[in-house]
Design an enzyme around this catalytic site. Structure first.
Site, PDB file in Angstrom:
ATOM      1  N   ARG A   1      22.806 101.824 119.951  1.00  0.00           N
ATOM      2  CA  ARG A   1      21.790 102.572 119.222  1.00  0.00           C
ATOM      3  C   ARG A   1      22.044 104.066 119.380  1.00  0.00           C
ATOM      4  NH1 ARG A   1      21.275  98.779 116.590  1.00  0.00           N
ATOM      5  NH2 ARG A   1      19.439  97.497 116.206  1.00  0.00           N
TER       6      ARG A   1
ATOM      7  N   GLU B   1      20.508 108.591 111.037  1.00  0.00           N
ATOM      8  CA  GLU B   1      21.148 107.581 110.207  1.00  0.00           C
ATOM      9  C   GLU B   1      20.338 107.382 108.935  1.00  0.00           C
ATOM     10  OE1 GLU B   1      21.826 103.891 112.241  1.00  0.00           O
ATOM     11  OE2 GLU B   1      23.071 104.822 113.772  1.00  0.00           O
TER      12      GLU B   1
ATOM     13  N   HIS C   1      27.294 102.424 111.216  1.00  0.00           N
ATOM     14  CA  HIS C   1      26.459 101.336 111.740  1.00  0.00           C
ATOM     15  C   HIS C   1      26.852  99.984 111.109  1.00  0.00           C
ATOM     16  CE1 HIS C   1      22.278 100.471 113.675  1.00  0.00           C
ATOM     17  NE2 HIS C   1      23.051  99.386 113.714  1.00  0.00           N
TER      18      HIS C   1
HETATM   19  O1  LIG Z   1      20.499  95.151 115.318  1.00  0.00           O
HETATM   20  C1  LIG Z   1      21.461  94.771 114.625  1.00  0.00           C
HETATM   21  O2  LIG Z   1      21.771  93.568 114.524  1.00  0.00           O
HETATM   22  C2  LIG Z   1      22.311  95.778 113.917  1.00  0.00           C
HETATM   23  O3  LIG Z   1      21.978  97.068 114.320  1.00  0.00           O
HETATM   24  C3  LIG Z   1      22.251  95.669 112.417  1.00  0.00           C
HETATM   25  O4  LIG Z   1      20.938  95.708 111.975  1.00  0.00           O
HETATM   26  P1  LIG Z   1      20.582  96.003 110.433  1.00  0.00           P
HETATM   27  O5  LIG Z   1      21.360  95.022 109.601  1.00  0.00           O
HETATM   28  O6  LIG Z   1      19.115  95.755 110.350  1.00  0.00           O
HETATM   29  O7  LIG Z   1      20.911  97.400 110.135  1.00  0.00           O
END
Ligand SMILES: O=C(O)[C@H](O)COP(=O)(O)O
Length: 313
Positions: free
Chosen positions: A227, A256, A288
């Site tokens: 994170r 982000e 991400h």
């Molecule tokens: O927590 C997670 O699995 C990843 O950060 C991806 O999450 P997201 O698809 O909600 O961005």
């Protein structure tokens, strides 16, 4: 039971839930305020991270029995309120832990071999071999903070690299054959590459700051596929500039999504340290996507189906 899906996911999710007898409605666009007007009719909610599922939202979800989070992180859900209301929570770190482990390892190998710079250089018609001489992972000590699903998957990927793997976790007795659990003190003493695998909690927000960084005995490399808010950007930039941090692989950032785009639209608003971070050559960035592979999309969906099936069918 009626399920509302707020984000798009692998098609098997809706298909298998339908086979199990659930009625599925998909709404990937209505804003939260709209959804709040009709959430009371649903028994189940499937989310990724389109908007926070906060106390106000949960208060309106009168019939809600479960929330499936198609991902690992739960910081976008008020888990305390959900628990108080008796709403079951399912997340799916089992579905994307392998992807995260591979991405973190990929970032280390890319940084060590200067692949990003080498690729740009060759494409621009240059052939600079000395400038792109790399370093090796062999024989180094990798420190992991957070030894749950993600940390363990990453450590597993290091098998065969002849590295010492140590981990720090607030829980006792989490070590396994892939990493030795150590005190923070020992982690600071030995780590040469630090990989973060902690969830976003009040305790981890801002955890990697100057005071923390300066406790490491040696200069080190930082990998963050967890994170962005765990790292204080200005402090990271200072450490990258003074050499305490040798380089960083960051899949997650302090800013982000929409805030990131907004910052680019209004350049004068970009915090200086953040703009600097994006310009440093020893930083490797991705948007991400560590947990977002073709395979993990399917595994995440399957994990959520299996957990719902196990509880309600
Ligand atoms: O927590 C997670 O699995 C990843 O950060 C991806 O999450 P997201 O698809 O909600 O961005």
């Amino acid at each position: 039971m009626k399920i509302l899906h707020l984000d798009s996911n692998h098609p098997l999710l809706v298909a298998q839930l339908a086979t199990l007898g659930f009625q599925n409605t998909e709404d990937f666009t209505s804003p939260k305020e709209e959804i709040e007007k009709f959430i009371a009719q649903y028994d189940g909610l499937i989310v990724r991270s389109r908007f926070p599922i906060d106390a106000a939202f949960l208060g309106k979800a009168k019939k809600l029995k479960f929330i499936g989070r198609v991902g690992a992180g739960l910081e976008n859900i008020d888990t305390d309120i959900a628990e108080q209301l008796g709403i079951k929570l399912f997340n799916a770190p089992e579905g994307n832990r392998n992807a995260v482990g591979e991405h973190a390892l990929g970032m280390i190998l890319s940084l060590f071999n200067k692949l990003n710079a080498a690729n740009s250089s060759v494409r621009s018609g240059k052939w600079q071999r000395e400038a792109h001489r790399g370093i090796e992972l062999d024989g180094r000590t990798v420190g992991i903070i957070g030894y749950g699903n993600m940390g363990k998957a990453f450590a597993k990927k290091l098998r065969g690299f002849d590295v010492e793997v140590i981990c720090y976790d607030i829980k006792q007795n989490v070590e396994n054959a892939d990493a030795k659990q150590v005190s923070l003190h020992e982690l600071f003493e030995k780590t040469e590459i630090l990989s973060l695998h902690t969830p976003q909690t009040p305790a981890t927000i801002g955890m990697i700051n100057t005071e923390f960084i300066n406790q490491f005995k040696k200069s080190f490399w930082l990998i963050n596929t967890a994170r962005g808010k765990s790292v204080v950007t200005a402090d990271l930039v200072s450490a990258l500039k003074n050499g305490k941090i040798l380089g960083a692989g960051l899949d997650v950032l302090e800013y982000e999504k929409t805030s990131f785009e907004d910052l680019f639209q209004t350049k004068e608003e970009i915090p200086k340290s953040f703009a600097e971070l994006l310009s440093l050559p020893n930083v490797l960035l991705s948007p991400h996507v560590a947990g977002w592979t073709i395979e993990s999309k399917e595994k995440l969906a399957q994990t959520i189906v299996d957990k719902i099936k196990n509880e309600f069918c």
